[in-house]
Scaffold this motif. Structure first.
Motif, mmCIF file in Angstrom:
data_model
loop_
_atom_site.group_PDB
_atom_site.id
_atom_site.type_symbol
_atom_site.label_atom_id
_atom_site.label_comp_id
_atom_site.label_asym_id
_atom_site.label_seq_id
_atom_site.Cartn_x
_atom_site.Cartn_y
_atom_site.Cartn_z
ATOM 1 N N VAL A 70 21.591 6.283 -7.148
ATOM 2 C CA VAL A 70 21.204 6.950 -8.262
ATOM 3 C C VAL A 70 20.895 5.964 -9.405
ATOM 4 O O VAL A 70 19.693 6.029 -10.207
ATOM 5 N N ALA A 71 21.931 5.047 -9.818
ATOM 6 C CA ALA A 71 21.451 3.959 -10.763
ATOM 7 C C ALA A 71 20.278 3.177 -10.314
ATOM 8 O O ALA A 71 19.697 2.162 -11.288
ATOM 9 N N LEU A 72 19.904 2.873 -8.986
ATOM 10 C CA LEU A 72 18.705 2.230 -8.748
ATOM 11 C C LEU A 72 17.429 2.873 -8.577
ATOM 12 O O LEU A 72 16.539 2.166 -8.311
ATOM 13 N N HIS A 73 17.504 4.228 -8.688
ATOM 14 C CA HIS A 73 16.393 4.950 -8.444
ATOM 15 C C HIS A 73 14.988 4.418 -9.170
ATOM 16 O O HIS A 73 13.979 4.145 -8.519
ATOM 17 N N ALA A 74 15.178 4.338 -10.326
ATOM 18 C CA ALA A 74 13.843 4.174 -11.293
ATOM 19 C C ALA A 74 13.846 2.768 -11.024
ATOM 20 O O ALA A 74 12.367 2.138 -10.929
ATOM 21 N N GLN A 75 14.729 1.525 -10.878
ATOM 22 C CA GLN A 75 14.334 0.338 -10.480
ATOM 23 C C GLN A 75 13.653 0.071 -9.318
ATOM 24 O O GLN A 75 12.829 -0.873 -9.003
ATOM 25 N N LEU A 76 13.974 0.942 -8.186
ATOM 26 C CA LEU A 76 13.397 0.830 -7.002
ATOM 27 C C LEU A 76 11.925 1.308 -6.797
ATOM 28 O O LEU A 76 11.231 0.333 -6.494
ATOM 29 N N GLU A 77 11.629 2.246 -7.778
ATOM 30 C CA GLU A 77 10.220 2.554 -7.838
ATOM 31 C C GLU A 77 9.505 1.524 -8.887
ATOM 32 O O GLU A 77 8.261 1.138 -8.460
ATOM 33 N N GLN A 78 9.976 0.959 -9.761
ATOM 34 C CA GLN A 78 9.332 -0.098 -10.591
ATOM 35 C C GLN A 78 8.981 -1.318 -9.940
ATOM 36 O O GLN A 78 8.009 -1.919 -9.971
ATOM 37 N N ARG A 79 10.093 -1.603 -8.931
ATOM 38 C CA ARG A 79 10.004 -2.935 -8.111
ATOM 39 C C ARG A 79 8.774 -2.883 -7.159
ATOM 40 O O ARG A 79 8.110 -3.885 -6.982
ATOM 41 N N TRP A 80 8.825 -1.782 -6.407
ATOM 42 C CA TRP A 80 7.691 -1.640 -5.310
ATOM 43 C C TRP A 80 6.587 -0.965 -5.644
ATOM 44 O O TRP A 80 5.556 -0.621 -4.666
ATOM 45 N N GLY A 81 6.272 -0.304 -6.869
ATOM 46 C CA GLY A 81 5.361 0.557 -7.581
ATOM 47 C C GLY A 81 4.942 1.650 -6.666
ATOM 48 O O GLY A 81 3.843 2.028 -6.636
ATOM 49 N N ALA A 82 5.999 2.450 -6.205
ATOM 50 C CA ALA A 82 5.621 3.612 -5.308
ATOM 51 C C ALA A 82 6.844 4.659 -5.786
ATOM 52 O O ALA A 82 7.946 4.151 -6.126
ATOM 53 N N PRO A 83 6.429 5.961 -5.687
ATOM 54 C CA PRO A 83 7.738 6.931 -5.896
ATOM 55 C C PRO A 83 8.656 6.846 -4.524
ATOM 56 O O PRO A 83 8.195 6.915 -3.515
ATOM 57 N N TRP A 84 9.688 6.958 -5.115
ATOM 58 C CA TRP A 84 10.942 7.321 -3.881
ATOM 59 C C TRP A 84 11.415 8.830 -4.459
ATOM 60 O O TRP A 84 11.766 9.004 -5.213
ATOM 61 N N ARG A 85 11.647 9.603 -3.145
ATOM 62 C CA ARG A 85 11.979 10.728 -3.367
ATOM 63 C C ARG A 85 12.919 11.156 -2.260
ATOM 64 O O ARG A 85 12.841 10.755 -0.836
ATOM 65 N N ASP B 96 0.853 -1.209 -0.039
ATOM 66 C CA ASP B 96 0.084 0.029 -0.133
ATOM 67 C C ASP B 96 0.774 1.124 -0.104
ATOM 68 O O ASP B 96 0.214 2.615 0.297
ATOM 69 N N LEU B 97 2.214 1.087 -0.305
ATOM 70 C CA LEU B 97 3.128 2.374 -0.379
ATOM 71 C C LEU B 97 2.585 3.315 -1.137
ATOM 72 O O LEU B 97 2.238 2.964 -2.464
ATOM 73 N N ARG B 98 2.521 4.579 -0.699
ATOM 74 C CA ARG B 98 2.122 5.809 -1.605
ATOM 75 C C ARG B 98 3.608 6.623 -1.835
ATOM 76 O O ARG B 98 3.658 7.263 -2.783
ATOM 77 N N LEU B 99 4.432 6.621 -0.801
ATOM 78 C CA LEU B 99 5.620 7.267 -1.057
ATOM 79 C C LEU B 99 6.831 6.870 -0.035
ATOM 80 O O LEU B 99 6.565 6.417 1.025
ATOM 81 N N VAL B 100 7.945 6.688 -0.532
ATOM 82 C CA VAL B 100 9.163 6.351 0.305
ATOM 83 C C VAL B 100 10.069 7.592 0.134
ATOM 84 O O VAL B 100 10.164 8.092 -0.804
ATOM 85 N N LEU B 101 10.393 8.268 1.255
ATOM 86 C CA LEU B 101 11.326 9.431 1.430
ATOM 87 C C LEU B 101 12.700 8.519 1.845
ATOM 88 O O LEU B 101 12.697 7.685 2.788
ATOM 89 N N CYS B 102 13.807 9.047 1.175
ATOM 90 C CA CYS B 102 14.969 8.661 1.582
ATOM 91 C C CYS B 102 16.028 9.701 1.613
ATOM 92 O O CYS B 102 15.832 10.615 0.850
ATOM 93 N N SER B 103 17.123 9.249 2.253
ATOM 94 C CA SER B 103 18.322 10.284 2.190
ATOM 95 C C SER B 103 19.370 9.373 1.318
ATOM 96 O O SER B 103 19.693 8.218 1.769
ATOM 97 N N ALA B 104 19.846 9.984 0.143
ATOM 98 C CA ALA B 104 20.767 9.006 -0.667
ATOM 99 C C ALA B 104 20.248 8.145 -1.175
ATOM 100 O O ALA B 104 20.876 6.823 -1.094
ATOM 101 N N ILE B 105 19.246 8.239 -2.171
ATOM 102 C CA ILE B 105 18.770 7.237 -2.935
ATOM 103 C C ILE B 105 19.978 6.686 -3.886
ATOM 104 O O ILE B 105 20.419 7.654 -4.561
#
Length: 537
Positions: free
Chosen positions: A304-319, A293-302
Motif C-alpha cells: 500500500v505504502a509503495l503503490h503510488a511510488q511504483l507507478e511514478q517510478r516506472w510510469g505505468a499503472p499498477w492494479r 513500454d509498460l502499459r499495465l502491471v497487474l499484481c496481487s498484494a501491492i
C-alpha cells in the motif's frame, strides 16, 4: 475466439466491468491454439532464452508430440501426465501436447526433491513424466525406491525435427470446455499440497477475463518470470492465445534484472506477486526506470505504502487482481480505477463472479466490518483431486470459502489477513498481514513475516522475522528503530515483541513466504532474537 469478439467486449467499457461480461467464443485451450495458428500462423507466440516460436510452429510441434503420447505411450482421455521442467519452451509444448492428447497435465515444481516428487506422482496417479536429463537421476531414484512408482515412464519432448514421422494435425480426441485439463497443486504452505481440478474453460475464461481487464490485444507483449509449474505462466499462455500476442518467459525472477528484461523485450504487460514489488522497488533507482513500454502491471498484494511510488517510478499503472488457484480471478481493479491507488482495495468482482463477506455463521456482515471473503461463479475448480472432505470444507452451497479476511468498502474490497494467519494475543486477534505491511513500509526492510510464538501470559506473542536491505546493520538498535516507527501506525497490542533478522525467506512456488518452513528453520537453526518488550509500553 476471434479478434472481433475481443473488440466487441472493449465497446462495453464502463465502471461495471461490462467489457468482461461476455463468455469467450472458444472454450478449450487447444481450440485457442488451433484458431491462432489458422489466423496468425507466422505471428510470434513463445519467446524463451533459447529461441522464439510462432503460433503455427507451436501448433505443429504440439500436435506431433500429442500423437507420440497417444501412439508410443498409450495416453488416453483422462490419463495424467506430469511435467517437471524449468522455464524452457518444452514446458508449454508438453502442456499443450498433453491437452491435445486428451490427457490431464500435472505440473511439478522443477526444484522438487525425492519426497515431493514421490507424493505428487503417487497422489496424481501419473505414469508419464516429461522431464529433462538433469532430473532423470532423481526420477530413477524414485522409481527404484518405490515399487508402486516403478512403472513411471520418462518422456522427452524432442524437437519438431525428431517428431517428423507423426501427423501435424491434432489427434481426434473429444475435448470440451468441461474436460479436465490440469491437476494444479497448491503451494502447500500447510502440509502436503492439494490438487485443484481445473478444466479447459477455467483457463480460457481466465485468459479472457485478464485480457479484458488489462485491455490487451495482439499489439501487446506479455512477460512472465514465475516458474511455469505455477499457474501464472499458464494463464499468461491462455491470455496470449486469446489475444494473439507473444509471451516472453524469463528463466527465473531476478529483482536486479527484471526491469532490464522488461525494456529489452519491450514488454507492455506483466503480472507480479508476493514480495516481487517490494524487491523491485528496493533496487537502486536508475535513469532508465521510465524507459519502458509498460502499459499495465497487474499484481496481487501491492504494498500500500509503495503503490503510488511504483507507478511514478516506472510510469505505468499498477492494479490489483485477486484470485486463487481454486477460483482463477474474483476481483480486479481496472486501469482507469485511479482512486484505488494506495488504498489496498482489490477492485470489484468480475462479471462472472459473486463475492460476499460473511461471519462464521455464513451471514453477510455490514460494510466496513471484517469477515471471510467467499466467492461463487466461473471460473472455478471442480474440487480437490481425491479429497472429497477437503472439497466439501471449502466449497459449500456453491460458494468457495477463501480463508481470507476482508472488508467491503463502497463496492470494492480490501483484505485484512488470513483466518489461519492470525496471532491470538490475549483476547485480541492480530492479522499478520497488517503488521507485515507496516514493517515493510520502512525503507530498511525488504520483507517481513509475522508469526505467533507461545507465551505463558498471553497465549501467543508477536514475533517478526525481518529481511533487511543490503548494508543495514542487523543490530538491536536497528530492531528498536523499526519497532518504534511501527508504534506510530499500529495499536500497542499489535507491536512485535520479538524481532529476528534473516538473510532470506523460504518461499512457495507462488513466491509467498512459507511460514511453517520458516518456523521450522528458526527452531532448527535459531538466530539472534531481540526481545523488545519495553518498546511496547
Amino acid at each position: 475466439m476471434t479478434m472481433t469478439g475481443v473488440e466487441s467486449v472493449r465497446l462495453q467499457r464502463d465502471p461495471a466491468l461490462g467489457r468482461l461480461a461476455q463468455d469467450p467464443l472458444i472454450d478449450t485451450v487447444v481450440g485457442l491454439l488451433t484458431d491462432q495458428a489458422r489466423r496468425n500462423s507466422n505471428a510470434e507466440f513463445l519467446r524463451f532464452a533459447e529461441g522464439s516460436w510462432t503460433f503455427g510452429e507451436v501448433d505443429d510441434w504440439t500436435s506431433r508430440l500429442a500423437h507420440r503420447l497417444v501412439d508410443e505411450f498409450g495416453v488416453r482421455a483422462g490419463d495424467r501426465v506430469a511435467i517437471m521442467l524449468p522455464n524452457v519452451v518444452a514446458w508449454p509444448v508438453a502442456w499443450l501436447a498433453t491437452l491435445k492428447a486428451g490427457g490431464v497435465a500435472v505440473p511439478v515444481n522443477s526444484s522438487y526433491q525425492r519426497a515431493d516428487l514421490e507424493f505428487v506422482l503417487r497422489d496424481s496417479g501419473a505414469r508419464l513424466l516429461v522431464t529433462d536429463t538433469a532430473r532423470t537421476p532423481l526420477v530413477d531414484e524414485v522409481r527404484t525406491a518405490n515399487d508402486d512408482l516403478a512403472d513411471v515412464r520418462i518422456v522427452k519432448t524432442g524437437s519438431r525435427d525428431t517428431l517428423a514421422q507423426y501427423p501435424a494435425n491434432r489427434p481426434a480426441v473429444a475435448i470440451s470446455g468441461g474436460t479436465l485439463a490440469n491437476l494444479q497443486y497448491t503451494s502447500g504452505t500447510t502440509g502436503f499440497p492439494k490438487a485443484c481440478m481445473l478444466t479447459h474453460d477455467y483457463w480460457t475464461q481466465l485468459g479472457w477475463i485478464c485480457a479484458g481487464a488489462a485491455d490487451l490485444d495482439a499489439n501487446d507483449v506479455v512477460l512472465t518470470s514465475q516458474p511455469f509449474s505455477y499457474m501464472d505462466p499458464q494463464w499468461n499462455t491462455s491470455l496470449c492465445l486469446t489475444i494473439g500476442a507473444p509471451l516472453v518467459v524469463l528463466p527465473r525472477f531476478s529483482a536486479s534484472g527484471f526491469m532490464a528484461d522488461v525494456r529489452r523485450h519491450r514488454a507492455t504487460f506483466c503480472y507480479v506477486l508476493g514480495s516481487m514489488p517490494t524487491l523491485l522497488f528496493k533496487q537502486a533507482p536508475s535513469t532508465q526506470d521510465q524507459d519502458n513500454d509498460l502499459r499495465l502491471v497487474l499484481c496481487s498484494a501491492i504494498p500500500v505504502a509503495l503503490h503510488a511510488q511504483l507507478e511514478q517510478r516506472w510510469g505505468a499503472p499498477w492494479r490489483e487482481i485477486f484470485g486463487m488457484t481454486e477460483s482463477g480471478a474474483d476481483l480486479v481493479s481496472l486501469p482507469e480505477s485511479t482512486a484505488d491507488v494506495g488504498t489496498g482495495r482489490l477492485g470489484r468482482p468480475v462479471p462472472t463472479k459473486q463475492v460476499r463477506v460473511v461471519d462464521p455463521q455464513g451471514r453477510d456482515v455490514a460494510e466496513g466490518e471484517s469477515g471471510e471473503l467467499i466467492t461463487s461463479g466461473e471460473p472455478m475448480m471442480l474440487g480437490y483431486w481425491n479429497r472429497p472432505d477437503a472439497t466439501a470444507q471449502v466449497l459449500r452451497d456453491g460458494w468457495l470459502h477463501t480463508g481470507d479476511v476482508a472488508v467491503r468498502e463502497t463496492g470494492s474490497y480490501r483484505l485484512v489477513g488470513r483466518i489461519k494467519d492470525m496471532v491470538r494475543r490475549g483476547g485480541e486477534n492480530i492479522a499478520s498481514a497488517e503488521v507485515e505491511r507496516v514493517l515493510e513500509r520502512d525503507g530498511a526492510v525488504v520483507a517481513a513475516a509475522v508469526v505467533g510464538i507461545a507465551d505463558e501470559l498471553f497465549g501467543e506473542e508477536v514475533k517478526a522475522f525481518v529481511q533487511l536491505a543490503p548494508g543495514v546493520d542487523e543490530s538491536r538498535a536497528t530492531a528498536e528503530r523499526i519497532i518504534t516507527e511501527a508504534r506510530n501506525q499500529l495499536a500497542r497490542f499489535k507491536i512485535p515483541r520479538y524481532v529476528e533478522f534473516v538473510a532470506d525467506f523460504p518461499r512457495t512456488p507462488s513466491e509467498r513466504i512459507s511460514k511453517p518452513v520458516l518456523k521450522a528453520r528458526a527452531a532448527e537453526r535459531p538466530g539472534t532474537t531481540y526481545d523488545l518488550s519495553r518498546s511496547r509500553t
